[in-house]
Enzyme design. Sequence first.
Site: not given
Ligand code: NAD
Length: 499
Positions: A198, A255, A272
């Site tokens: 997804k 997460g 992650e």
């Molecule tokens: P996000 O957590 O908002 O979304 C990530 C994904 O999760 C998206 O596909 C979103 O649609 C989905 N999602 C949202 N709510 C959900 C739920 N309740 N259940 C299941 N899935 C859900 O993050 P973002 O804004 O897309 O990305 C930015 C964040 O990601 C930052 O905090 C960044 O640090 C982190 N990030 C971490 C890594 C790593 O490897 N540690 C790499 C890239 C980004």
Amino acid sequence: MNSEAKVEVSNAVKAFLSRELSLFIDGAPCPAHSSTRLDVFDPSTGQKLASVPDADAIDVDRAVANARQAFREGRWRSLRPAERERILLRFADVLDAHGEELAQLETLNQGKSINVSRMIDVGATLEYVRYMAGWATKITGETLDVSIPFPPGARFTAYTRKEPVGVVAGIVPWNFPLMIAVWKLIPALAAGCTIVIKPSPETPLTALRLAELAVEAGVPAGVFNVVTGGRDCGAALAAHPDVNKISFTGSTPTGKLIGAAAVQNMTRFSLELGGKNPAVMLADVDVDQAVQGVLAGGFLNQGQVCAAVSRIYVHRDKYRAIADGLADVANAMTIGPGLDPSAQVNPLVSAHHRTRVEAHIARAKADGLRFIAGGERPEQAGYYVRPTVIDDVPPDAAIIRDEVFGPVLALVPFDNVPDAVRLANDSPYGLAASLWTNDLRAAMNLVPQFEAGTVWVNCHVPLDPSMPFGGYKQSGIGREFGKHAIDGFTETKAVCIAH
Ligand code: NAD
């Protein structure tokens, strides 16, 4: 902007964008049950690029059922490992052949520089696919010299098998949409799993194209499925009882929700998550090297990098030189769309995310902090924020604690090294850190003291497919890359034979 330098969008990209995009299930584009669609934008103009389905629980169910059927029938896992490896290597060749198309699609949708898309989102991804393909033929268990005493006189031989965990859900953020999808897809496939990816609702395009190219390379139908959608779609996938493993990359709050949902079904999960990554620069730091390294590690992809450096602790002897060096370069950076290869600053991914970044900047201004570069948006269409450097920040300021996920660097002077390491560790996050010194003894003594999943010395942000990647503390659970990635997509079965 020099418009002549702007990359012309290829016919392949235009053709892809002109299609009615749908989900990808059972080896082909598949109309969604949900009638809701999500618009996808070009962050350099704010104009609509395409739309994709906002998949509902019925769509998620269908994708998982398909992946389950492909797994149960052994369409993929019962292939000889060498065949799986060969198909994955062919997949890399197909991606390579479509590299420019994928790079342009990523830049159009995510906003990043075409140089970055070509070099990292496609280039590093190809390296990763080829590295990880090789693991398909190198998965091994152990033989165990057991001491079982009963029944008297019996002998036993025990060994372990690594078996594919089953159906994987890969949930992906918007900062490196293609690359992070591949970080989940290829080790899952190397291990013999099937998968539903997804992508983020902001950046779903390259994952859909990836699935089509996988089929072209010979990945059997149903092995790799894509559902597009937002939070509800992700939540349905995370809570699905027929998913065996969730591999998630995204924010720490999401997460935690995913971990909680996974535990209800005992679904395995790896997370992650976010970061607030420090750099510590000792008195002997090479100023030019450090300035260049921080620019790369802090402003790559407009700072929308989980491992980006954002807190910089500099020994007072070198503080002014580093701060002024960073401000001079940041102030001189040219701004423009990702398709202009000469533009050094590109838009953030979305209007919504720019609002979030600007709220952090506004808080820093309200706290009375001194900006020596940026701190505002340029006057042009698109979701730009100028690269920002904040000087002499108190160690407890909000801008030091909160993940901004944008082009914002906060600088803090220090007088003694133990204080600097303590401040670097004083964060709920622990994804990565960097240490800048040529004093070998200092480096060897300090590296173990950092509470971070990766510690770089005299660089910040290089990754390699063989280097485990993941976080301490609130930055996640588990590791991706290398052998660790394979471990994350296998179950260990113990076998004990009496003879
Ligand atoms: P996000 O957590 O908002 O979304 C990530 C994904 O999760 C998206 O596909 C979103 O649609 C989905 N999602 C949202 N709510 C959900 C739920 N309740 N259940 C299941 N899935 C859900 O993050 P973002 O804004 O897309 O990305 C930015 C964040 O990601 C930052 O905090 C960044 O640090 C982190 N990030 C971490 C890594 C790593 O490897 N540690 C790499 C890239 C980004």
